[in-house]
Design a protein around this motif. Structure first.
Motif, short mmCIF file in Angstrom:
data_model
loop_
_atom_site.label_atom_id
_atom_site.label_comp_id
_atom_site.label_asym_id
_atom_site.label_seq_id
_atom_site.Cartn_x
_atom_site.Cartn_y
_atom_site.Cartn_z
N ASP A 69 -46.90 4.08 80.08
CA ASP A 69 -47.76 2.96 80.46
C ASP A 69 -47.29 2.32 81.78
O ASP A 69 -48.10 1.94 82.63
CB ASP A 69 -47.75 1.90 79.35
CG ASP A 69 -48.40 2.41 78.07
OD1 ASP A 69 -49.25 3.35 78.19
OD2 ASP A 69 -48.09 1.90 76.99
N TYR A 70 -45.97 2.21 81.92
CA TYR A 70 -45.43 1.60 83.14
C TYR A 70 -45.68 2.49 84.35
O TYR A 70 -46.05 2.02 85.44
CB TYR A 70 -43.93 1.34 82.96
CG TYR A 70 -43.33 0.52 84.09
CD1 TYR A 70 -43.46 -0.86 84.12
CD2 TYR A 70 -42.64 1.16 85.13
CE1 TYR A 70 -42.92 -1.60 85.15
CE2 TYR A 70 -42.10 0.42 86.18
CZ TYR A 70 -42.25 -0.97 86.17
OH TYR A 70 -41.71 -1.71 87.20
N GLU B 183 -48.08 4.62 84.70
CA GLU B 183 -49.51 4.55 85.05
C GLU B 183 -49.80 3.28 85.87
O GLU B 183 -50.56 3.30 86.85
CB GLU B 183 -50.34 4.55 83.77
CG GLU B 183 -51.85 4.52 84.05
CD GLU B 183 -52.67 4.50 82.77
OE1 GLU B 183 -53.90 4.48 82.88
OE2 GLU B 183 -52.06 4.50 81.67
N LYS B 184 -49.16 2.19 85.49
CA LYS B 184 -49.37 0.91 86.17
C LYS B 184 -48.89 0.96 87.63
O LYS B 184 -49.61 0.56 88.56
CB LYS B 184 -48.64 -0.19 85.41
CG LYS B 184 -48.62 -1.54 86.11
CD LYS B 184 -47.74 -2.51 85.36
CE LYS B 184 -47.52 -3.79 86.15
NZ LYS B 184 -46.61 -4.72 85.47
#
Length: 658
Positions: A617-618, A620-621
């Protein structure tokens, strides 16, 4: 035939034409119809009769030459003369001054009383005048040369005694027209000149000379002048060949050596020639028959001599260029004979263009079969001694003054550049301009400005000064100023500066921006192990009130773990915002979150644990954020839409000053 040349200074133009072809409006007088009158006050007046058309008949209409040089008068009869001595209470080392002002207006022409007396003498046929003669007025004249008004004074020609001298250049051509002479004298010059005015003296150290030309007609005679330019050129070139090997060491000698110097030049500057030297050259030309004068032998009067002299006046004028002598040497005997009115000698240089163009003619013939209209020089001179007695007791004309009026006091407003600002010149600052104003209760407000740039700093140092005159202002301790800075990239800050109240201790000029040296450091091994090839520190800060961005890149392959870069932030901010942009060799750019720094110019590239752990998730961010990076403008300014500093306003603590 050896000809006596009588008038070298005549700068007149010889007009070998029929008198009938002269313009009808031209005022031509007869050289043979001359009167010299002495008036009851001792004034000498020279008059010429009007020339008759196509005739040698003498008329009874007379014109007078310039006469009665004197001070001008106001309508109330006050002489237009000022000699004002001045001094201040302060010494010169303290800004005091002293000296004198001299200013006078002058004119020429018969006074009404003198004109009436001349008219009576002419009407009554006195002093050699034909009875019932008429005074037609002043003779038409024109200035003799480019500087026909001459000041003759040892004091006024000394720059130390008279630092400033202003004068009209040309003598007035109409009676009653005025010319001016003014000077600001040093203390010594004022005392010296005043001594010649006020002490026992026969003459003062100030004379005025005016030079004019007038046109007169010479009677007719039959003759011609032949100028053999081939012979003249041959002798000059032969003289040149004889002296060419030594000409760089000395002037040429011989008959035409002086002309050779002028035509061919020499190493040293060609010196000017005296009247006698030039006259000798022309006389020798006549002796050797390079110039041959032939007249009808049947003429048994002195007209031949007058026409011959008129021609050589013309020839000498063409051959030379005259000017004032460097020293006020008296004229020679021959010069006085040629020009009775001359007071001081002249200097002459040969006209190179005249000789070069004349050589091409080979032989030149002038026919002298007609009446000649010739311009002749004339001067009038007066000394201040003849005027000063009439003004010395008039307080409007002569006086003294102490310059101690508070109205004229001055104060200095010192503009001192901050040392930090000095270091910024040429790096970020082009120049700073300071405007100062002082509002006055009466009269115009005082306004002035100074601009300081890198050249000013080199030549004058950190301080500039504006001098303020007190005038009628009682509150001389209050003034206002505003400063505006020009910075690299064409920025002007502030665009509309406000007026600030100043004090006499001085104004310290602090630039609106201050330098910060940012240190950016990283662990290169850590970055390399994570596949990161470059770490970029993006900085956001206020510069001239606008959000600005600067990037500091650190490339792993270069092996430099610490990079320094200077930025300039607004003086009234205490920090900046920053974010890390990491460039991965496979994933591309990854942008971390913004953070802020306050009073800390060191940034370490700290890698978040989420990125080390490769949290999906990180990742992707930060990758998505890398895709949305916006580039600032060419000057680093960021648009309002892309701005982020408002989020950190409380942290950065922007201080707004009134």
């Amino acid at each position: 035939m050896k000809t006596k040349i009588k008038n070298l200074l005549a700068t007149a133009t010889l007009c070998c034409i029929f008198l009938a072809t002269l313009p009808t409006e031209a005022q031509i007088v007869d050289n043979e119809n001359k009167l010299s009158l002495t008036l009851s006050d001792g004034t000498q007046v020279t008059l010429y009769g009007q020339a008759s058309s196509l005739s040698d008949r003498k008329t009874k209409n007379y014109y007078y030459l310039p006469v009665s040089l004197r001070l001008g008068e106001r309508p109330d009869k006050t002489k237009e003369f000022l000699f004002l001595k001045y001094i201040t209470d302060k010494k010169e080392s303290e800004g005091g001054i002293g000296g004198a002002l001299l200013h006078m207006l002058m004119e020429w022409g018969l006074t009404p009383e003198q004109q009436k007396e001349v008219e009576q003498i002419l009407a009554n046929g006195q002093q050699g005048a034909p009875k019932k003669s008429v005074l037609k007025g002043a003779l038409d004249v024109k200035p003799d040369g480019d500087k026909s008004l001459r000041i003759i004074s040892a004091t006024l020609t000394d720059e130390k005694l008279a630092p400033s001298v202003v004068q009209s250049l040309n003598a007035p051509v109409l009676p009653g027209a005025k010319v001016a002479v003014a000077s600001n004298l040093s203390p010594n010059g004022a005392q010296l000149l005043a001594a010649t005015f006020e002490k026992t003296r026969s003459i003062t150290d100030l004379s005025i000379e005016m030079g004019f030309k007038y046109t007169t007609r010479i009677p007719a005679a039959k003759g011609r002048v032949i100028v053999n330019w081939s012979q003249i050129q041959k002798h000059i070139e032969r003289d040149y060949a004889q002296y060419k090997e030594t000409r760089k060491k000395k002037s040429r000698g011989g008959l035409f050596g002086a002309i050779g110097d002028a035509l061919f030049g020499k190493k040293t500057e060609v010196t000017s020639r005296s009247y006698d030297e030039v006259r000798s050259v022309i006389d020798t030309m006549v002796e050797k028959e390079y110039i041959k004068v032939d007249f009808d032998e049947n003429i048994a009067d002195d007209r031949v001599t007058k026409i011959r002299e008129a021609f050589f006046d013309f020839f000498l004028q063409k051959m030379t260029e005259s000017g004032d002598s460097d020293n006020l040497a008296p004229p020679t005997k021959k010069e006085k004979e040629a020009m009775p009115n001359i007071k001081y000698g002249k200097k002459y240089t040969y006209n190179r263009k005249f000789f070069e163009s004349s050589f091409k003619k080979k032989t030149e013939i002038y026919y002298l079969n007609y009446r000649l209209a010739v311009e002749k020089p004339f001067t009038i001179t007066a000394n201040l001694a003849s005027w000063y007695d009439a003004v010395k007791n008039n307080k409007k004309c002569v006086g003294s003054v102490y310059l101690n009026d508070p109205f004229f006091e001055h104060r200095d407003i010192n503009l001192i550049l901050d040392l930090e600002a000095k270091e910024m010149f040429d790096k970020e600052v082009n120049y700073v301009t300071v405007n100062v104003r002082k509002k006055r209760k009466s009269g115009n407000d005082f306004q002035d400005s100074r601009t300081i740039d890198i050249e000013y700093l080199k030549n004058n140092g950190l301080k500039a000064t504006i001098n303020y005159a007190r005038g009628d202002d009682k509150n001389s301790d209050v003034y206002e100023y505003k400063s505006q800075w020009s910075l690299k990239g064409g920025n002007i800050y502030p665009e509309d500066p406000e007026w600030i109240k100043g004090d006499w201790q001085g104004i310290t000029l602090e630039p609106p921006v201050v330098p910060r040296t940012i240190e950016f450091e990283s662990d290169l091994e850590e970055l390399s192990a994570m596949g990161i090839v470059r770490a970029t520190l993006q900085l956001r800060y206020y510069k001239f009130g606008k959000e600005t961005q600067t990037n500091i890149p650190l490339t792993v392959s270069k092996g430099e773990p610490l990079i320094e870069k200077m930025i300039f932030t607004d003086r009234d901010t205490r920090g900046y915002a920053y974010q890390l942009v990491l460039t991965h060799k496979e994933r591309g750019k990854m942008v971390l979150d913004w953070d802020a720094k306050v009073n800390d110019d060191y940034v370490y590239a700290t890698i978040p644990q989420e990125l080390k752990d490769e949290d999906p998730d990180y990742l992707e961010k930060v990758i998505k954020a890398g895709e949305a990076i916006l580039k600032p403008g060419a000057d680093g300014q960021v648009s309002k839409a892309a701005g982020i500093l408002e989020k950190f306003k409380d942290v950065i603590k922007v201080v707004k000053t009134d």
